[in-house]
Design a protein around this motif. Structure first.
Motif, PDB file in Angstrom:
ATOM      1  N   ARG A   1       0.802  -1.229   0.000  1.00  0.00           N
ATOM      2  CA  ARG A   1       0.000   0.000   0.000  1.00  0.00           C
ATOM      3  C   ARG A   1       0.824   1.262   0.000  1.00  0.00           C
ATOM      4  O   ARG A   1       0.281   2.353  -0.053  1.00  0.00           O
ATOM      5  CB  ARG A   1      -0.898   0.039   1.238  1.00  0.00           C
ATOM      6  CG  ARG A   1      -2.070  -0.858   1.145  1.00  0.00           C
ATOM      7  CD  ARG A   1      -3.108  -0.438   2.143  1.00  0.00           C
ATOM      8  NE  ARG A   1      -3.780   0.795   1.740  1.00  0.00           N
ATOM      9  CZ  ARG A   1      -4.900   1.220   2.279  1.00  0.00           C
ATOM     10  NH1 ARG A   1      -5.451   0.538   3.248  1.00  0.00           N
ATOM     11  NH2 ARG A   1      -5.460   2.326   1.869  1.00  0.00           N
TER      12      ARG A   1
ATOM     13  N   SER B   1      -1.230  -1.789  -4.491  1.00  0.00           N
ATOM     14  CA  SER B   1      -2.620  -1.391  -4.349  1.00  0.00           C
ATOM     15  C   SER B   1      -2.727   0.012  -3.771  1.00  0.00           C
ATOM     16  O   SER B   1      -3.129   0.197  -2.628  1.00  0.00           O
ATOM     17  CB  SER B   1      -3.351  -2.398  -3.460  1.00  0.00           C
ATOM     18  OG  SER B   1      -4.718  -2.060  -3.433  1.00  0.00           O
TER      19      SER B   1
ATOM     20  N   GLU C   1      -6.895  -5.383  -6.604  1.00  0.00           N
ATOM     21  CA  GLU C   1      -6.104  -4.372  -7.309  1.00  0.00           C
ATOM     22  C   GLU C   1      -4.630  -4.800  -7.376  1.00  0.00           C
ATOM     23  O   GLU C   1      -3.955  -4.619  -8.386  1.00  0.00           O
ATOM     24  CB  GLU C   1      -6.224  -3.019  -6.607  1.00  0.00           C
ATOM     25  CG  GLU C   1      -5.523  -1.909  -7.368  1.00  0.00           C
ATOM     26  CD  GLU C   1      -5.537  -0.567  -6.635  1.00  0.00           C
ATOM     27  OE1 GLU C   1      -5.612   0.457  -7.323  1.00  0.00           O
ATOM     28  OE2 GLU C   1      -5.463  -0.547  -5.388  1.00  0.00           O
ATOM     29  N   ALA C   2      -4.148  -5.391  -6.289  1.00  0.00           N
ATOM     30  CA  ALA C   2      -2.757  -5.857  -6.257  1.00  0.00           C
ATOM     31  C   ALA C   2      -2.521  -6.923  -7.319  1.00  0.00           C
ATOM     32  O   ALA C   2      -1.492  -6.925  -7.998  1.00  0.00           O
ATOM     33  CB  ALA C   2      -2.414  -6.392  -4.868  1.00  0.00           C
TER      34      ALA C   2
END
Ligand code: TXA
Ligand code: MG
Length: 342
Positions: free
Chosen positions: A268, A288, A296-297
């Motif tokens: 993140r 992400s 998303e990652a």
């Protein structure tokens, strides 16, 4: 081989692109095409000469079999001999996850050339959800054999430009359908009759998670066999960037060497994982940045790995992610890509 052409399959261009790709495939050529997971290098699955071109363009050893993609459930009978006792569980799984990123191993039919399955008695089958891919399959009217469209052992491409970097000059055509919306390769399973419920073995973790499969049987995640690197589907080192990728059990295990340039792939981009301020990174990329979500990652994983690989770093450090849901598939890819993979 002439230059590789890339054609757009966006909106108004889609029908022309589909026609052109299907015509090339029908003539025994190979074409890179988008799927929802990663780009595939497609060939007519029933044409061994075309399939041989796939192995050659990828420099893929012939002991590593290909996935066969069907355009509709009824095509399954053409490529696989369905064991009677598995029919209902396969039907349920297909109902839940097809078209989509689930690949099922089944006994192969005689129509599938041995080259496709590397001589194995089983065939890996899936139905892609990508609209362009599906339209090409329907236009061809035959199942499509397609591995990921990268050179052997390298990172799977999730965009047409990544395919161009991998296979430019080796294939006649790339169909550009934009970025893949799953970003990592399909979940691969085999199924057996269990004592009370079907036994589902996950041979490659992917977008369809253990939690989702558990509705259909008892699920076991097969550990990769580092001692059997030749077994199809079990190659331990894979998906690797050229820059060494380092993953540690804990941040303090990172011992930077002086004068070396390190980049960080952070989940993140925050301090929580303990890596961000551990070192003066040349470059930090987040998997992400928006949501801190595994989805998303996964979509960004190979894209970020490729981008970092182009920076001329001495090594890339990657933060591990938690192994729940999609995190299992992400960690599988990171372990396979990392030089210290455990
Ligand atoms: O999402 C995907 O699965 C993508 C897209 C293009 O569909 N395809 C893909 O294919 O990732 P590939 O060839 O890169 O990976 C397929 C994996 C290989 O590790 C291969 O060894 C394994 O599937 N495989 C194929 N047939 C098999 C079989 N009969 N038994 C065991 N493993 C098999
Ligand atoms: Mg692959």
């Amino acid at each position: 081989m002439p230059d590789t052409r890339t054609i757009s399959a966006y909106e108004d261009d889609m029908n022309d692109a589909v026609r052109e790709a299907a015509a090339l495939l029908a003539s025994g050529e190979i074409v890179a095409v988008p799927t929802e997971t990663v780009y595939g290098l497609a060939a007519d699955a029933f044409n061994p000469e075309a399939v041989a071109k796939v192995f050659a363009a990828k420099e893929r050893p012939d002991f590593d079999p290909l996935i066969v993609h069907i355009a509709a459930y009824r095509e399954l009978a053409e490529v696989a001999e369905m064991p009677e006792e598995l029919e209902s569980v396969v039907k349920s799984l297909a109902g839940a996850f097809w078209p989509g990123p689930l690949t099922i191993l089944l006994p192969k039919s005689a129509k599938v050339p041995d080259l496709v399955t590397s001589g194995l008695p089983t065939v890996a089958v899936r139905q892609s959800a990508n609209v362009i891919f599906r339209a090409i399959g329907r236009a061809l009217g035959r199942p499509i054999a397609a591995p990921s469209a990268n050179r052997f052992g390298r990172i799977s491409p999730t965009s047409a430009s990544a395919v161009e970097k991998e296979l430019g000059g080796r294939i006649p055509l790339i169909v550009d359908g934009g970025a893949c919306n799953q970003g990592i390769e399909s979940t691969i399973i085999s199924i057996e009759l269990g004592e009370t419920r079907p036994l589902i073995r996950v041979l490659r973790a992917g977008p369809v998670t253990k939690e989702e499969l558990q509705k259909f049987g008892k699920v076991v995640i097969e550990k990769r066999k580092a001692d059997a690197p030749d077994a199809p589907g079990q190659l331990a080192h894979h998906y690797a960037p050229e820059t060494p990728l380092l993953m540690f059990d804990k941040p303090s295990d990172f011992k930077p060497e002086p004068d070396k340039r390190y980049g960080l792939i952070s989940y993140r981009g925050d301090e929580k994982a303990g890596y961000l301020h551990l070192h003066e990174w040349e470059l930090v990329e987040e998997l992400s940045p928006g949501s801190g979500k595994l989805q998303e990652a996964a979509i960004r994983l190979f894209y970020v790995m490729r981008m970092m690989d182009e920076e001329g770093l001495d090594a890339i450090v990657v933060e591990p992610v938690s192994e729940v849901g999609l995190g299992v598939a992400i960690m599988d890819r990171l372990r396979k890509a990392s030089v210290k993979g455990g």
